[in-house]
Write a protein that holds these residues in place. Structure first.
Motif, short mmCIF file in Angstrom:
data_model
loop_
_atom_site.label_atom_id
_atom_site.label_comp_id
_atom_site.label_asym_id
_atom_site.label_seq_id
_atom_site.Cartn_x
_atom_site.Cartn_y
_atom_site.Cartn_z
N GLU A 157 0.95 -1.20 -0.09
CA GLU A 157 -0.12 0.08 -0.11
C GLU A 157 0.76 1.04 0.00
O GLU A 157 0.35 2.29 0.11
CB GLU A 157 -0.98 -0.07 1.27
CG GLU A 157 -2.12 -0.98 1.14
CD GLU A 157 -2.82 -0.97 -0.01
OE1 GLU A 157 -3.36 0.10 -0.30
OE2 GLU A 157 -3.14 -2.11 -0.70
N GLY A 158 2.10 1.04 -0.22
CA GLY A 158 2.98 2.30 -0.25
C GLY A 158 3.04 2.93 1.23
O GLY A 158 3.11 4.13 1.15
N LEU A 159 2.95 2.37 2.40
CA LEU A 159 2.97 3.08 3.62
C LEU A 159 4.28 2.58 4.38
O LEU A 159 5.18 1.91 3.91
CB LEU A 159 1.57 2.47 4.50
CG LEU A 159 0.60 2.41 4.01
CD1 LEU A 159 -0.54 1.80 4.74
CD2 LEU A 159 0.05 3.88 3.98
N PRO A 160 4.57 3.44 5.21
CA PRO A 160 5.85 3.34 5.88
C PRO A 160 6.33 1.99 6.51
O PRO A 160 5.40 1.26 6.86
CB PRO A 160 5.82 4.10 7.22
CG PRO A 160 4.71 5.35 6.91
CD PRO A 160 3.74 4.67 6.02
N GLY A 170 -4.33 0.60 15.93
CA GLY A 170 -5.31 0.28 14.81
C GLY A 170 -5.03 -1.15 14.29
O GLY A 170 -5.67 -1.87 13.74
N GLU A 171 -3.82 -0.96 13.90
CA GLU A 171 -3.24 -2.12 13.04
C GLU A 171 -3.13 -3.50 13.95
O GLU A 171 -3.24 -4.35 13.57
CB GLU A 171 -1.89 -1.75 12.43
CG GLU A 171 -1.68 -0.62 11.67
CD GLU A 171 -0.16 -0.25 11.21
OE1 GLU A 171 -0.11 0.06 10.00
OE2 GLU A 171 0.57 -0.18 12.27
N ARG A 172 -2.69 -3.19 15.17
CA ARG A 172 -3.05 -4.40 15.95
C ARG A 172 -4.24 -5.09 16.23
O ARG A 172 -4.25 -6.28 16.10
CB ARG A 172 -2.46 -3.98 17.60
CG ARG A 172 -2.40 -5.14 18.47
CD ARG A 172 -1.82 -4.74 20.02
NE ARG A 172 -2.96 -3.98 20.65
CZ ARG A 172 -3.89 -4.56 21.43
NH1 ARG A 172 -3.80 -5.73 21.86
NH2 ARG A 172 -4.85 -3.62 22.16
N MET A 173 -5.28 -4.33 16.04
CA MET A 173 -6.59 -4.81 16.09
C MET A 173 -7.04 -5.55 14.85
O MET A 173 -7.65 -6.47 14.85
CB MET A 173 -7.62 -3.69 16.68
CG MET A 173 -7.29 -3.10 17.94
SD MET A 173 -7.21 -4.30 19.43
CE MET A 173 -8.86 -5.05 19.23
N LEU A 174 -6.32 -4.86 13.65
CA LEU A 174 -6.52 -5.72 12.49
C LEU A 174 -6.21 -7.23 12.50
O LEU A 174 -6.80 -7.94 12.00
CB LEU A 174 -5.95 -4.82 11.19
CG LEU A 174 -6.78 -3.48 10.77
CD1 LEU A 174 -5.83 -2.79 9.91
CD2 LEU A 174 -7.77 -3.58 10.40
N MET A 175 -4.98 -7.24 12.96
CA MET A 175 -4.33 -8.58 12.92
C MET A 175 -5.08 -9.31 13.95
O MET A 175 -5.21 -10.43 13.64
CB MET A 175 -2.79 -8.27 13.30
CG MET A 175 -2.05 -7.51 12.19
SD MET A 175 -2.28 -7.60 10.52
CE MET A 175 -1.76 -9.37 10.27
N VAL A 217 -8.16 -1.09 3.30
CA VAL A 217 -8.94 0.17 3.23
C VAL A 217 -8.40 0.88 4.64
O VAL A 217 -8.23 2.14 4.90
CB VAL A 217 -10.46 -0.13 3.28
CG1 VAL A 217 -11.39 1.01 3.77
CG2 VAL A 217 -10.73 -0.66 1.85
N VAL A 218 -8.56 0.19 5.79
CA VAL A 218 -8.39 0.62 7.26
C VAL A 218 -6.74 1.13 7.15
O VAL A 218 -6.60 2.12 7.71
CB VAL A 218 -8.77 -0.17 8.19
CG1 VAL A 218 -8.35 0.02 9.61
CG2 VAL A 218 -10.28 -0.88 8.04
N LEU A 219 -5.95 0.28 6.81
CA LEU A 219 -4.50 0.87 6.72
C LEU A 219 -4.46 2.28 6.09
O LEU A 219 -3.75 3.12 6.74
CB LEU A 219 -3.56 -0.24 5.87
CG LEU A 219 -3.28 -1.43 6.90
CD1 LEU A 219 -2.31 -2.27 6.08
CD2 LEU A 219 -2.62 -0.98 8.26
N ARG A 220 -4.98 2.37 4.99
CA ARG A 220 -4.90 3.68 4.31
C ARG A 220 -5.64 4.70 5.26
O ARG A 220 -5.03 5.80 5.25
CB ARG A 220 -5.43 3.60 3.03
CG ARG A 220 -4.83 2.68 2.13
CD ARG A 220 -5.21 2.98 0.53
NE ARG A 220 -6.67 2.72 0.29
CZ ARG A 220 -6.76 1.29 -0.07
NH1 ARG A 220 -6.22 0.56 -0.16
NH2 ARG A 220 -8.14 0.87 -0.15
N ALA A 227 -8.53 8.16 11.29
CA ALA A 227 -9.01 7.32 12.49
C ALA A 227 -8.73 8.25 13.76
O ALA A 227 -7.84 9.49 13.59
CB ALA A 227 -8.20 6.24 12.64
N SER A 228 -9.17 7.97 14.77
CA SER A 228 -9.10 8.68 16.01
C SER A 228 -7.63 8.57 16.77
O SER A 228 -7.01 7.46 16.19
CB SER A 228 -10.12 8.35 17.01
OG SER A 228 -9.90 6.85 17.58
#
Length: 243
Positions: A157-160, A170-175, A217-220, A227-228
């Motif tokens: 996604e071209g993110l850091p 938020g990423e932890r919750m995605l995993m 989607v959420v990562l972007r 996000a909050s």
């Protein structure tokens, strides 16, 4: 196994008594029986009932274990001896270049068959009985795989990189959501014991496709700052909340 007879109201009662075993053999027998016993009865199940199921006395149990907690720890040490995540990271890394949907499906197709009925029920019991330590330990074993997956999703996604920007809350919750969706296949089968209409392969594939689309989607959004602040906070303890 020998037989012991005692009198009750004038009638003999015949009870099976376990044969004498070497200390290490007896300890292993107790742990094996305890795995099944706690999986079926929860960790509040009385140790005297466990002892009776083996054909030994409760006092004998405590010759090998200092306390019930010590016995429960030994049960989870046995479960972790061959954790279902063993080899999963290596499989994921070996599939580099393939679509993420395929890579995630491959990894969980390897992991889920290793989640036995007893192990699945023990982890579910641990959550119900507020015995959190084994859940944390299990999550810590899965964390390297989660990091590798997240790193790849970020790259695509071209993110850091994770080195440049550590895992966000938020990423932890995605995993965790991905992992929980996959392991619920076994929970439904071994805990809820509900009928299944899809094969493991079909269900794992469907979850992989759904999670892959949603995670992107959420990562972007997370990295765009939509996000909050709470959801974007760096996860200080990423080992919690999943088996």
């Amino acid at each position: 196994m020998t037989i012991t007879s005692i009198m009750s109201r004038g009638e003999p009662i015949v009870r099976p008594r376990a044969a004498r075993l070497a200390g290490d053999v007896r300890r292993a027998q107790i742990i094996t029986a305890a795995c099944q016993f706690f999986a079926e009865n929860g960790f509040s199940g009385p140790t005297r009932d466990l002892a009776a199921s083996i054909g030994v006395t409760q006092a004998l149990l405590y010759r090998y274990f200092d306390s019930k907690t010590d016995l429960i720890d030994a049960v989870f040490a046995e479960v972790f001896r061959e954790h279902w995540s063993v080899g999963a990271l290596e499989r994921f890394e070996a599939s580099a270049g393939a679509p993420m949907v395929d890579r995630v499906a491959e990894v969980y197709g390897h992991m889920l068959p290793r989640m036995t009925p007893t192990a699945t029920r023990l982890f579910f019991r641990a959550g119900l009985d507020a015995y959190a330590e084994p859940i944390y330990r299990s999550a810590s074993k899965s964390l390297p795989l989660w990091n590798a997956m997240l790193a790849e999703w970020r790259r695509e996604e071209g993110l850091p990189t994770l080195a440049g920007k550590p895992m966000l809350e938020g990423e932890r919750m995605l995993m965790i959501a991905l992992h929980n969706a996959m392991t619920m296949i076994r929970v439904r089968e071994h805990v809820f014991r509900t009928p299944r209409w899809l094969s493991d392969a079909d269900e794992i594939r469907q979850i992989s496709e759904t999670q892959d689309a949603g995670i992107r989607v959420v990562l972007r959004r997370l990295h765009a700052g939509e996000a909050s602040e709470r959801r974007c906070a760096i996860a200080h303890n990423p080992s919690l909340e999943a088996a």
